[in-house]
Design a protein around this motif. Structure first.
Motif, short mmCIF file in Angstrom:
data_model
loop_
_atom_site.label_atom_id
_atom_site.label_comp_id
_atom_site.label_asym_id
_atom_site.label_seq_id
_atom_site.Cartn_x
_atom_site.Cartn_y
_atom_site.Cartn_z
N ASP A 85 41.01 48.10 -0.19
CA ASP A 85 40.07 47.23 -1.09
C ASP A 85 38.93 48.05 -1.32
O ASP A 85 38.42 48.89 -0.81
CB ASP A 85 40.02 45.81 -0.44
N GLU A 86 38.03 47.18 -2.35
CA GLU A 86 36.79 47.95 -2.83
C GLU A 86 35.75 48.20 -1.59
O GLU A 86 35.20 49.30 -1.77
CB GLU A 86 36.02 47.08 -3.83
N MET A 102 42.54 50.57 8.26
CA MET A 102 43.13 49.52 7.67
C MET A 102 42.61 49.53 6.19
O MET A 102 41.58 49.85 5.71
CB MET A 102 42.81 48.00 8.40
N PRO A 103 43.57 48.66 5.43
CA PRO A 103 43.05 48.59 3.99
C PRO A 103 42.10 47.48 3.77
O PRO A 103 41.56 47.42 2.35
CB PRO A 103 44.58 48.44 3.26
N ILE A 104 41.98 46.64 4.61
CA ILE A 104 40.89 45.54 4.41
C ILE A 104 39.81 45.44 5.37
O ILE A 104 40.20 46.23 6.64
CB ILE A 104 41.79 44.20 4.54
N GLU A 107 32.81 52.23 1.59
CA GLU A 107 32.35 52.62 2.96
C GLU A 107 32.98 54.04 3.22
O GLU A 107 32.50 55.06 3.82
CB GLU A 107 32.70 51.74 3.99
N PHE A 108 34.33 54.04 3.10
CA PHE A 108 34.92 55.28 3.51
C PHE A 108 34.69 56.56 2.53
O PHE A 108 34.44 57.45 3.18
CB PHE A 108 36.50 55.07 3.09
#
Lengths: 90, 450
Positions: free
Chosen positions: B235-236, B365-367, B241-242
């Motif tokens: 997610d955005e 994690m994607p979220i 952050e990444f």
């Protein structure tokens, strides 16, 4: 998956479900199988199957009897009768 | 970040230290539910916790399941035995999703809560291990991962989670979920502590033929690959952050390159097919007269006895047994099970090509950490899709480490670094160099010595 097929599967698995669980799980399973089917959109050709992620060297133990000291510890987790494990009728 | 093991060993413990540790932990555990039991007799050594699917002699081991209630193993898992023989002391069993079936620590009787905010999940399935690591100043956790069960809770609870190469640590004494995927790993507050424990527990074991004695490498090409499809799945908020993390990694002297792996998303259905197929056979041993729950109706016909006993499984376990049995059926085996094994081969080959030249970096994690109420409302497929970033290394048996890198809104975010088979030490060195410039945050420091 129709209701008969689902019931046959439950019998094979030795799983019984109450009415609510059955309603819930049959719907989930439909959705999950649909998702699993997306794998078949992908062509794998003659690729071999990987039963493990790494190559496991063949390393067998010597064929010799080893005494296990704590047999009482194992039997403690079962109902026993004269040092035999009690189980259901077959 | 220095080794808390060395620090602990060098400090003189005040009188009654272990008693105070147990009391302090018991108090906090009432709110967080990390431990299922606490060893009140601990009196020396560096404390370690054990996920509830690893056997500890004479301590109830349930793997989070009611069907194993009352099971007392007469032996230690190899990793527990090795650690216990090296000045480490068993502190307690930690909570988990039933048999490891879950990504949020909610499929169990004892739900562990996030130590940063109890309204949020701790992750899963090694939920208790991650919470324990986050709240105890001097402690390491033995955990286990099948499809991301170490990385996921480590990221949500802000600790370092190490999943080694498949076969690096003996699985003897593990309550199996899926034998070809299960890996015992370690959680700690620093890569140094993980290295110390890994050195002790790794290596061949005559009780586990899949635990191989291959020599480890330590290769770092100063190259990082990002996978387009995995970044697109995040997610955005996580992505922004990444991106900041990637800039910092560049400043550490790494070259970063984005690559495309078109079929990497197929890892999820392939993983679930293989893991459910294996789980459905592993769980067949819980028949009501061995291990844990006892069905006393011995006069019952065998199939009825067996079926009645298995009513003790939770809903997710029942779902996985049914699906695992289905995908192994003769009529569909080729379409699902064998197809999944072929996809695993291709994933190992294609991801392995990249890992020969560098590491892969992804968010863990994607979220961001979800609230418990949100995680509960996910459908099974929605929940399975959340494993998109942890499944690719898991299904291929590649070693990976999740480490904290940011705290937006006071909650930790984790990133995951992946390497080639048996290049585990290169990952630990990478995280160690990250820790020289980034300080992890913890809300509790139970057991601190001032």
């Amino acid at each position: 998956m129709d209701a008969n097929e689902f019931d046959r599967l439950l019998k094979v698995c030795r799983i019984s479900l109450n009415h609510d669980e059955k309603d819930r799980i049959i719907n989930d399973i439909e959705e999950i199988i649909k998702y699993f089917n997306t794998l078949n959109e992908f062509e794998t050709g003659n690729t071999s199957e990987s039963y493990h992620a790494i190559r496991i060297p063949e390393r067998l133990r010597q064929d010799k009897v080893e005494a296990f000291q704590n047999t009482n510890g194992i039997l403690k987790n079962t109902k026993t009768y004269r040092f035999y494990v009690v189980g259901p009728k077959i | 970040m220095s080794s808390s093991i060395k620090e602990f060993q060098s400090k003189e413990k005040p009188e009654g230290y272990y008693k105070k540790l147990v009391n302090g932990l018991s108090e906090v555990n009432k709110q967080l539910g990390a431990f299922l039991n606490i060893n009140e007799t601990i009196k020396d050594g560096f404390p370690f916790s054990v996920k509830d699917n690893l056997c500890v002699r004479d301590v109830e081991t349930k793997a989070g399941s009611e069907i194993l209630s009352g099971y007392i193993p007469p032996f230690n898992a190899t990793c527990v035995e090795r650690l216990s023989s090296s000045k480490f002391s068993f502190l307690g069993k930690t909570s988990m999703d039933e048999f490891g079936f879950g990504s949020f620590g909610l499929n169990t009787m004892c739900v562990a809560k996030n130590p940063f905010n109890t309204a949020y999940v701790a992750g899963g399935s090694s939920s208790g291990a991650a919470v324990a690591t986050s709240i105890l100043k001097y402690h390491v956790a033995l955990a286990e991962s099948t499809g991301g069960s170490i990385s996921n809770p480590a990221a949500f609870c802000g600790v370092v989670g190490f999943t080694p190469t498949y076969g690096a640590i003996s699985r003897y004494g593990l309550v199996d979920y899926a034998n070809s995927l299960d890996k015992i790993g370690i959680m700690a507050r620093s890569s140094e502590d993980i290295r110390t424990v890994f050195d002790i527990v790794k290596g061949p074991d005559s009780y586990d033929s899949t635990c191989v004695g291959i020599k480890f490498t330590n290769v770092n090409n100063k190259k990082i690959f990002l996978i387009k499809q995995l970044l697109d799945a995040t997610d955005e908020k996580v992505r922004s952050e990444f991106d900041k993390l990637v800039s910092k990694i560049r400043e550490m002297g790494y070259s970063v390159e984005e690559k495309s792996l078109e079929f990497i998303e197929k890892a999820i259905p392939a993983y679930y097919i293989i893991s459910m197929a294996e789980a459905s056979t592993n769980l067949a041993k819980y028949n009501g007269y061995k291990y844990g729950f006892k069905n006393e109706n011995f006069s019952e016909e065998y199939n009825r006895f067996f079926t009645e006993s298995r009513s003790k499984f939770g809903v997710e376990a029942k779902r996985r047994v049914v699906l695992g049995t289905f995908v192994r059926s003769a009529s569909v085996k080729e379409k699902y099970y064998r197809k999944a094994l072929k996809v695993r081969s291709l994933l190992i080959r294609e991801i392995g090509k990249l890992l020969k030249n560098g590491f892969i970096l992804t968010p863990t994690m994607p979220i961001t950490t979800p609230k418990i109420e949100k995680a509960v409302s996910l459908t099974p497929v929605e929940a399975y899709r959340m494993d998109i970033l942890t499944i690719p290394p898991s299904i291929c048996g590649f070693p990976h480490v999740s480490f904290p890198y940011s705290y937006p809104n006071g909650m930790p975010l984790g990133a995951q670094i992946i390497s080639d088979h048996f290049n585990d030490y290169a990952l630990l060195d990478f995280v160690k160099s990250w820790e020289t410039s980034f300080r992890y945050k913890f809300k509790y420091n139970i057991g601190d010595i001032r």
